[in-house]
Design a protein around this motif. Structure first.
Motif, PDB file in Angstrom:
ATOM      1  N   ILE A   1       0.811  -1.229   0.000  1.00  0.00           N
ATOM      2  CA  ILE A   1       0.000   0.000   0.000  1.00  0.00           C
ATOM      3  C   ILE A   1       0.837   1.269   0.000  1.00  0.00           C
ATOM      4  O   ILE A   1       0.288   2.363   0.205  1.00  0.00           O
ATOM      5  CB  ILE A   1      -0.963   0.029   1.206  1.00  0.00           C
ATOM      6  CG1 ILE A   1      -0.191   0.025   2.531  1.00  0.00           C
ATOM      7  CG2 ILE A   1      -1.939  -1.144   1.143  1.00  0.00           C
ATOM      8  CD1 ILE A   1      -1.076   0.268   3.740  1.00  0.00           C
TER       9      ILE A   1
ATOM     10  N   ARG B   1      -0.572   3.708  -2.463  1.00  0.00           N
ATOM     11  CA  ARG B   1      -1.842   4.280  -2.019  1.00  0.00           C
ATOM     12  C   ARG B   1      -1.617   5.326  -0.925  1.00  0.00           C
ATOM     13  O   ARG B   1      -2.295   6.363  -0.904  1.00  0.00           O
ATOM     14  CB  ARG B   1      -2.740   3.160  -1.502  1.00  0.00           C
ATOM     15  CG  ARG B   1      -4.120   3.612  -1.024  1.00  0.00           C
ATOM     16  CD  ARG B   1      -4.921   4.251  -2.132  1.00  0.00           C
ATOM     17  NE  ARG B   1      -6.316   4.406  -1.746  1.00  0.00           N
ATOM     18  CZ  ARG B   1      -7.099   5.389  -2.178  1.00  0.00           C
ATOM     19  NH1 ARG B   1      -6.617   6.311  -3.021  1.00  0.00           N
ATOM     20  NH2 ARG B   1      -8.358   5.445  -1.800  1.00  0.00           N
ATOM     21  N   ILE B   2      -0.658   5.082  -0.045  1.00  0.00           N
ATOM     22  CA  ILE B   2      -0.351   6.053   1.010  1.00  0.00           C
ATOM     23  C   ILE B   2       0.154   7.353   0.398  1.00  0.00           C
ATOM     24  O   ILE B   2      -0.238   8.446   0.806  1.00  0.00           O
ATOM     25  CB  ILE B   2       0.674   5.464   1.999  1.00  0.00           C
ATOM     26  CG1 ILE B   2       0.011   4.364   2.839  1.00  0.00           C
ATOM     27  CG2 ILE B   2       1.244   6.547   2.908  1.00  0.00           C
ATOM     28  CD1 ILE B   2       0.964   3.608   3.738  1.00  0.00           C
TER      29      ILE B   2
ATOM     30  N   ASP C   1      -7.157   8.683   6.663  1.00  0.00           N
ATOM     31  CA  ASP C   1      -6.759   8.241   5.325  1.00  0.00           C
ATOM     32  C   ASP C   1      -5.774   7.082   5.389  1.00  0.00           C
ATOM     33  O   ASP C   1      -5.793   6.188   4.531  1.00  0.00           O
ATOM     34  CB  ASP C   1      -6.151   9.407   4.542  1.00  0.00           C
ATOM     35  CG  ASP C   1      -7.195  10.411   4.081  1.00  0.00           C
ATOM     36  OD1 ASP C   1      -8.394  10.071   4.114  1.00  0.00           O
ATOM     37  OD2 ASP C   1      -6.817  11.531   3.699  1.00  0.00           O
TER      38      ASP C   1
ATOM     39  N   ALA D   1      -6.317   3.311   3.752  1.00  0.00           N
ATOM     40  CA  ALA D   1      -5.383   2.560   2.909  1.00  0.00           C
ATOM     41  C   ALA D   1      -5.191   1.140   3.425  1.00  0.00           C
ATOM     42  O   ALA D   1      -5.133   0.177   2.645  1.00  0.00           O
ATOM     43  CB  ALA D   1      -4.038   3.286   2.847  1.00  0.00           C
TER      44      ALA D   1
ATOM     45  N   GLU E   1      -8.564  -0.928   2.950  1.00  0.00           N
ATOM     46  CA  GLU E   1      -8.771  -1.331   1.557  1.00  0.00           C
ATOM     47  C   GLU E   1      -7.974  -2.585   1.204  1.00  0.00           C
ATOM     48  O   GLU E   1      -8.372  -3.355   0.327  1.00  0.00           O
ATOM     49  CB  GLU E   1      -8.366  -0.198   0.623  1.00  0.00           C
ATOM     50  CG  GLU E   1      -9.300   1.001   0.635  1.00  0.00           C
ATOM     51  CD  GLU E   1      -8.767   2.147  -0.221  1.00  0.00           C
ATOM     52  OE1 GLU E   1      -9.556   3.014  -0.599  1.00  0.00           O
ATOM     53  OE2 GLU E   1      -7.534   2.160  -0.503  1.00  0.00           O
TER      54      GLU E   1
END
Length: 391
Positions: free
Chosen positions: A57, A60-61, A104, A108, A111
């Motif tokens: 991730i 995504r981060i 947030d 991440a 998900e």
């Protein structure tokens, strides 16, 4: 093997991910009705990057995160009294750094949860009972009663329910035995105001004040994230946190009075504290993240340590034949890293929000000196610490 994880924050979701990836059947329970929207901006770097890489991730981060080019300390008129660039720090950590809102970062991780993980909001643990096993720790179980009436039997219960952990209270005793107040309260929320244009993109703007300070950051949707930190001798949260927040910060000037007009009725507010415990596990129950060893926002890297700690826990459980031995190995391996950052958090309390005008002037001098290349490398290394060390 079956595990129950109490808490769907950064530590709990990370534990669920790594345990499930190692073949465990994982159930996560969370008291809140859904993902919590409240939270503040954090600088994510350090050992958590390795854990994020294992989750897949990091991209995504970075997508959800923000780049901070500069920190400006401003006076009551908004004029910069001191500033700090990001160059020396980024040289130490490379591209393994981003600023991101806590919700947030949770998003991440959530998900990326394996599909087999069962995630139940609006549910918490109401009862814990150990089942005896054979000598050497084999065969033992833990019975977990849930608020929705279910009774689960697991090989492991992970208490990842934060600094005010109910699992810790149920198994290890009252919070007061482990809670170390650092002399601050903190509050955070986000708001929209089209008239506030003095918070530029990609910068933290902080009031250059002592006793209390407000931190501002403009988000990509145009809203502004605000964090307030103030010194106080009062350990307990005030009865009216909104009124306390508005009273304490209104006097700071600049954008603060306008920002306080947008303070919602409900927002994130808590004490700044650490958790110090002689042990993190008992039988088939283990504490993780802030529940075990909160380092405080003054130390930084709390989220990073939570993710990395979850990785280490799962790694030790995979390496040992019995759960108690794995929990002992986890603590032996991970406690020194947590202790290192707790020590840093205590030291940071002296300058994070200076106590006096004299201390404020000393911080300004420090920020000027840190721009000197040699000093910059020394200070950045102290802040980053063992970022590159393997977990």
């Amino acid at each position: 093997m079956e595990a129950v994880v109490c808490g769907a924050g950064i530590a709990g979701l990370s534990a669920a991910h790594f345990l499930s990836a190692n073949g465990w059947d994982v159930t996560v329970v969370e008291r809140a009705a859904g993902p919590r929207p409240e939270g503040y901006m954090i600088d994510f770097f350090g050992p958590g990057w390795q854990a994020a890489g294992q989750m897949g991730i990091t991209g995504r981060i970075r997508e959800l995160g923000y780049r901070v080019d500069r920190v400006d300390y401003v006076d009551g008129t908004g004029r910069s009294a001191a500033h700090l660039g990001s160059e020396s720090f980024t040289k130490m950590v490379g591209d393994r750094l981003t600023s991101i809102l806590r919700p947030d970062l949770e998003l991440a991780i959530r998900e990326a949860l394996p599909a087999a993980v069962q995630l139940h909001y609006g549910t918490t643990v109401t009862g814990i009972a150990a089942r005896a096993g054979a000598a050497g720790g084999r065969g033992g179980k833990v019975d977990v009663a849930l608020s929705d009436g279910r009774q689960l039997t697991a090989d492991l219960l992970v208490g990842a329910d934060g600094i005010h952990s109910e699992i810790r209270s149920k198994v290890f005793g009252p919070e007061s035995a482990y809670f170390r107040f650092l002399g601050f309260h903190v509050g955070a929320y986000s708001f929209r105001d089209g008239h506030l244009q003095d918070v530029p993109d990609n910068r933290y703007v902080i009031t250059d004040t002592h006793g209390e300070a407000m931190f501002f950051y403009r988000l990509r949707d145009g809203s502004i994230s605000v964090l307030g930190v103030h010194r106080t001798e009062q350990v307990e949260r005030p009865a009216d946190i909104r009124q306390e927040f508005k009273t304490r910060y209104r006097k700071l000037g600049w954008l603060c009075p306008q920002a306080l007009e947008h303070c919602p009725e409900e927002f994130y507010y808590d004490q700044v504290a650490q958790i110090r415990m002689p042990r993190w596990s008992s039988g088939r129950v283990v504490l993780l993240g802030d529940a075990a060893g909160a380092v405080s926002l003054l130390a930084g890297q709390g989220a990073s340590l939570a993710m990395a700690g979850a990785y280490v826990l799962a790694d030790e459980l995979a390496a040992h034949a019995d759960v108690p031995s794995a929990l002992a190995a986890f603590e032996e391996r991970w406690r020194p890293r947590v202790a290192e950052h707790q020590k840093a958090g205590e030291s940071a309390a002296k300058w994070f929000v200076p106590r006096t005008r004299r201390a404020l002037l000393l911080r300004r001098l420090f920020l000027r000196l840190i721009r000197v290349p040699g000093v910059s490398r020394l200070v950045s290394g102290a802040v980053v610490g063992r970022t590159g060390a393997a977990v």
